[in-house]
Each structure stands twice: as structure tokens, then as C-alpha cells.
Motif scaffolding. Sequence first.
Motif, PDB file in Angstrom:
ATOM      1  N   TRP A 449       5.630 -13.681 -21.239  1.00 33.68           N
ATOM      2  CA  TRP A 449       4.282 -13.380 -21.912  1.00 33.68           C
ATOM      3  C   TRP A 449       3.958 -11.906 -21.646  1.00 33.68           C
ATOM      4  O   TRP A 449       3.984 -11.756 -20.383  1.00 33.68           O
ATOM      5  N   ARG A 450       3.930 -11.022 -22.273  1.00 33.40           N
ATOM      6  CA  ARG A 450       3.368  -9.467 -21.874  1.00 33.40           C
ATOM      7  C   ARG A 450       2.326  -8.967 -22.299  1.00 33.40           C
ATOM      8  O   ARG A 450       2.057  -9.356 -23.709  1.00 33.40           O
ATOM      9  N   ASN A 484      -2.103  -4.694 -26.765  1.00 32.91           N
ATOM     10  CA  ASN A 484      -0.927  -5.375 -27.380  1.00 32.91           C
ATOM     11  C   ASN A 484      -0.407  -6.657 -26.442  1.00 32.91           C
ATOM     12  O   ASN A 484      -0.866  -6.740 -25.226  1.00 32.91           O
ATOM     13  N   TRP A 486       2.503  -9.498 -26.367  1.00 34.00           N
ATOM     14  CA  TRP A 486       3.873 -10.199 -26.792  1.00 34.00           C
ATOM     15  C   TRP A 486       4.082 -11.521 -26.353  1.00 34.00           C
ATOM     16  O   TRP A 486       3.991 -11.809 -25.065  1.00 34.00           O
ATOM     17  N   SER A 487       4.537 -12.283 -27.167  1.00 37.86           N
ATOM     18  CA  SER A 487       4.967 -13.767 -26.585  1.00 37.86           C
ATOM     19  C   SER A 487       6.534 -13.580 -26.014  1.00 37.86           C
ATOM     20  O   SER A 487       7.056 -12.529 -26.131  1.00 37.86           O
ATOM     21  N   ARG A 489      10.001 -13.408 -26.076  1.00 45.37           N
ATOM     22  CA  ARG A 489      11.128 -13.109 -27.149  1.00 45.37           C
ATOM     23  C   ARG A 489      12.422 -13.909 -27.012  1.00 45.37           C
ATOM     24  O   ARG A 489      13.008 -13.775 -27.921  1.00 45.37           O
ATOM     25  N   SER A 494       8.745 -16.304 -31.938  1.00 44.24           N
ATOM     26  CA  SER A 494       8.029 -15.578 -31.079  1.00 44.24           C
ATOM     27  C   SER A 494       7.038 -14.678 -32.141  1.00 44.24           C
ATOM     28  O   SER A 494       7.227 -14.419 -33.277  1.00 44.24           O
ATOM     29  N   SER A 496       3.884 -11.152 -31.801  1.00 41.21           N
ATOM     30  CA  SER A 496       3.032 -10.116 -31.207  1.00 41.21           C
ATOM     31  C   SER A 496       1.797  -9.837 -31.887  1.00 41.21           C
ATOM     32  O   SER A 496       1.870  -9.926 -33.268  1.00 41.21           O
ATOM     33  N   GLN A 498      -1.253  -6.324 -31.906  1.00 43.04           N
ATOM     34  CA  GLN A 498      -1.291  -5.146 -31.575  1.00 43.04           C
ATOM     35  C   GLN A 498      -2.607  -4.662 -32.532  1.00 43.04           C
ATOM     36  O   GLN A 498      -2.540  -4.812 -33.546  1.00 43.04           O
ATOM     37  N   GLU A 516       2.683  -9.691 -36.130  1.00 49.51           N
ATOM     38  CA  GLU A 516       4.239  -9.821 -36.261  1.00 49.51           C
ATOM     39  C   GLU A 516       4.750 -11.112 -35.765  1.00 49.51           C
ATOM     40  O   GLU A 516       4.412 -11.464 -34.610  1.00 49.51           O
ATOM     41  N   THR A 517       5.602 -11.802 -36.341  1.00 50.43           N
ATOM     42  CA  THR A 517       6.213 -13.036 -35.744  1.00 50.43           C
ATOM     43  C   THR A 517       7.747 -13.114 -36.574  1.00 50.43           C
ATOM     44  O   THR A 517       8.105 -12.457 -37.242  1.00 50.43           O
TER      45      THR A 517
END
Length: 520
Positions: A449-450, A484, A486-487, A489, A494, A496, A498, A516-517
Motif C-alpha cells: 500500500w502507498r 492519496n 493506493w492499495s 495494485r 485494488s 485508491s 485521492q 477509484e476501484t
Amino acid sequence: AEFKIPVAQLRFNAAGPEGGREWGLNVAREISRNGELSFWSPTNLERDGIVSQFGILENVDDIRPPGSLELLPYLSQQLTRSPRTGDDPFYAPTDAGTAMGLDLKYTFRNGLTASATVNPDFGQVEADPTRVNLTANQLFFPERRPFFLEGGDIFRFGNTQTFSTPGPPITFYSRRIGRAPSGSPSMAGLDAEYAETPLQTSIFGAAKVSGKIGDGWSVGVLQAFTAREDARLQLSDGDRRSITVEPASQYAVARLKRDFSDGRGYVGGFTSYTSRSMAGTYLADHLPGSAILSGADFEARTPERDWVVSGTFSMSHVSGSRASIERLQRSSVRWYQRPDYRSQSVDPMRTNLTGTAGELSLQKAGGQNWLGSLTYSAVSPGYESNDVGFQNRAGYRALHAVAIYRELEPERIQFFDVFLFHGRGWNPDGLLTGRVTGLGTTLEFRNQWRFNIEGFQAGGVYDDRLTRGGPVAWSPRMRIGSMNLWSDRSRNLSGSIQLNRAQNEAGEWETELAVETAFR
């Protein structure tokens, strides 16, 4: 896995009489689910550069570079059917067309490759996305034509090694060759009720030679000729005629670069030339008759490759009729007609325009923790590269500074870095036209994750482009923040989140939330 690469597709020189030729090689494998990238030849992320860390194949003496000739002729047929609109005299319910041409490629034994094309087939190139341009500047579209893409890195010139740059003018933009015609009935002073205009300029022929030869030399030479294009018109009084909408033109580009010190630097030169045949046409009042641009660049690295200093300098000279040069002075690239422009003004008697552009950068590109760069750029008001390059602005000076702290092997997470940025810009009158300060960090966790958070403060400067040739305006200060998440990818599911927010000192604000998914 076993990979076989035909020797005919590799560019290399013949082994010398003493033998002992060496090739660099590396192989990488990426395992997305683990966030892992492994190399056959160990690659240290603390060092800048990839090729310099390749493994070595020794004594590659038995393979001779093959000379090869490739011919690719083509024949294409096009059919367009369309409904009738009005009383267009050029309407054809079924419009058919035939085109033919030839591509040629020859590989020399010294590592050079010669390519030539006659009436090239660009029909299968992916179309550009549709974009509506509401700005005063031209739009940039990437090159997609195979003839110009191959070996395009050899012709690259005008950039330095840096983490941030104001974006210097592009000296070679191959989309200029074979572009859409630039003329029109209105430019010719005609009131055309109907017109049939070509969509693009035909390329009579183009040839180039590029590759690496000798001991570290890179060479690239390109020459292209485009045809004159005419449009058929029917005027409002019923009279029919044809006018030229694009003159016959020639383009020449040359690039020479010499690597030295075991790949730790280079020196190079670049030149381009454009000429147009417009005598007796209205286009002479709109387009320069000729343009030349020449420059030099360099790069030098320390033995450890942690520090690099690089620079580039070029000069342009454009000549044409008084009307065409006045149009360049009044264009959105310069706005010489601004009423409060102290250092420049429109000179209707000029028949040429000359300018310079340069950039100098000092970058710390390697090391365990600290990275950074300091870049100074300057483009004089008269610099012009749009004949065979791409440029949206002339007349500015800018200084960008970036500091980065990173941890490649932190204890509880995979990676994190923190950056600090500050940039300033000035116009030729010395007015502060750009000021941005930014701070942000990115973290990557062990589960891939990020998370990223950034904040910028910009504005509080003069804007000499907002009024499109009018007086300068004041741009209020603005604060911009973004967050942001992100899971992983690599997973089947997955996504995100934002969040962005901007607010200026005038009280105006904007908030944007995006979710987003993705499911595979």
C-alpha cells in the motif's frame, strides 16, 4: 525462460584485430505480488545509472555485425462515404483514394543504420485523442510514426540532468514534418463558401542515418522534403479557384555526441535547418522563409557517479518577410505588443529574429539518503524553435531547487522519501512571474500500500500571459494540498482515494474527492 534475439537486430561494431571485445548485459525480473525487482548483475539503487552497472560478456569476438537490407513496400486503398451537407460542390458520396510507397532500411557493419521512406504509410498509426484547446498555446501530441520513432533518442537535445526544470523549448519535434497545412482561405483574404483542404502535408521523401560508431561516437542525420499542398475553393460569388495552404518545405537535423571517461559524461552538438518555398504566395506573410538552430551540450559525472553537472546552450535565427516576423513578435510565444513591456516592443521593419536558450544543472543523483538538484534556465525573448521544434514561451529566467531525503531500507516499511522544492521565475523586465514552494512525502508499506501527502504554495506574482498581449495582471497566492492512498495494485481487487484542495487569498476554493476501484 529462454530468449533469442536475432543478431541482425543488434547494432554493434566489428571486433578489433586484438580481440577481447566486451558486451554489457543485464536481465531483470519483476515479481509484482512481492514488490520485488531482481537483477542478474547486482544493481545498486544508491548509484545513479543503469547501463554502468551491467554485467560483462567477455571475448565476444566471433560474432560479426551483419549488413542487412530491408524493403517494405505498401499499397493502401481508402474509401469514405458521407451524407451530403448543403450545396457543397466538392461533395462526393463515395470518395476513394489510393496510395503507395516504400520504406527502406540498411544496416552497415560499423553499427550505423540508414532508413529512407518515399510517401510513407502513416495510415496505421494510432490516432491522436480529441482535445479542445481553449488556451493561446499550441497543443503537444507525442510522435507515433515508426520512421521517426526509431533512433529518436539519438536526436534528443536541450535537456539537463535534474529533478525539476521549467521545461526548456524542444529543439526537434518530428511532428512538424508532415503536419496539417497551416494556410487557409481567410489567411489569403478570400471569402470561401466551400473549401476542400488536405488533412496533412504529404512527405515526398525522408532519409536518416543514425547509430553509434567508433569509440563512443553517436551520430544522427535526418533530411525530409514535404510537398506543396493546395486547397480547392468556391467563393461566395460562385467563382472557383485553388490556393496553396502549405508550401513545399525541407527539413534537416543533425546530432553528434561523444561519450568519454567510461560513460561518465559526454559533449555534443546539434543543428537544424528549415526552408520553405513561398515566393508569390500569401503564406510569405505568415510563415518564416528559413530557420536555423544550433547548439552544444555536455554532461560530466564524478567517479562514484553520485554528482553530475550538465548544461546546454543553443541559438536560433529565423528570417522572412516583415509581416511574418511581426507575426512572430505578436504571437503567444512572446506578446511583444504588451503596453507595459519595457524591454521589448514590436518592430514592423524587422526581417529576422535571433535568440538564445540555455540551462545549467547540478544534481546529486546517487547516495543512500540525500538527493537534490539546482537548475538555472534562461530563454531570451527572440528565441524561436517552432519551425522544427516545439515552444510555447520565450523570454524568461527560472531557478529551481529540490532536496530529497529517502530511506531505501527502513525498518518497518518498504520505502519512504521526503522532498522540498522551491522555484522562481522572472520575465525580461525583471518582474517575478513564478514562485512555488512545495513539501511532500511518500510511504510504501510492506503490504505494498502507498500513501502520499503534498502541499504547495504558489502565486503572489505577476502574470504577463493572462491578458494575451495586454498588461500584466496580479496572480494571488494559492495553497494547494493533496492526499492519496493506493492499495496493492498486484491484487485482483485494488483501488485508491485521492483528496485535493486549493484555496487562494481571494477566498476562492476548490475541493476534489476521487475514488477509484479496479477488479481483475
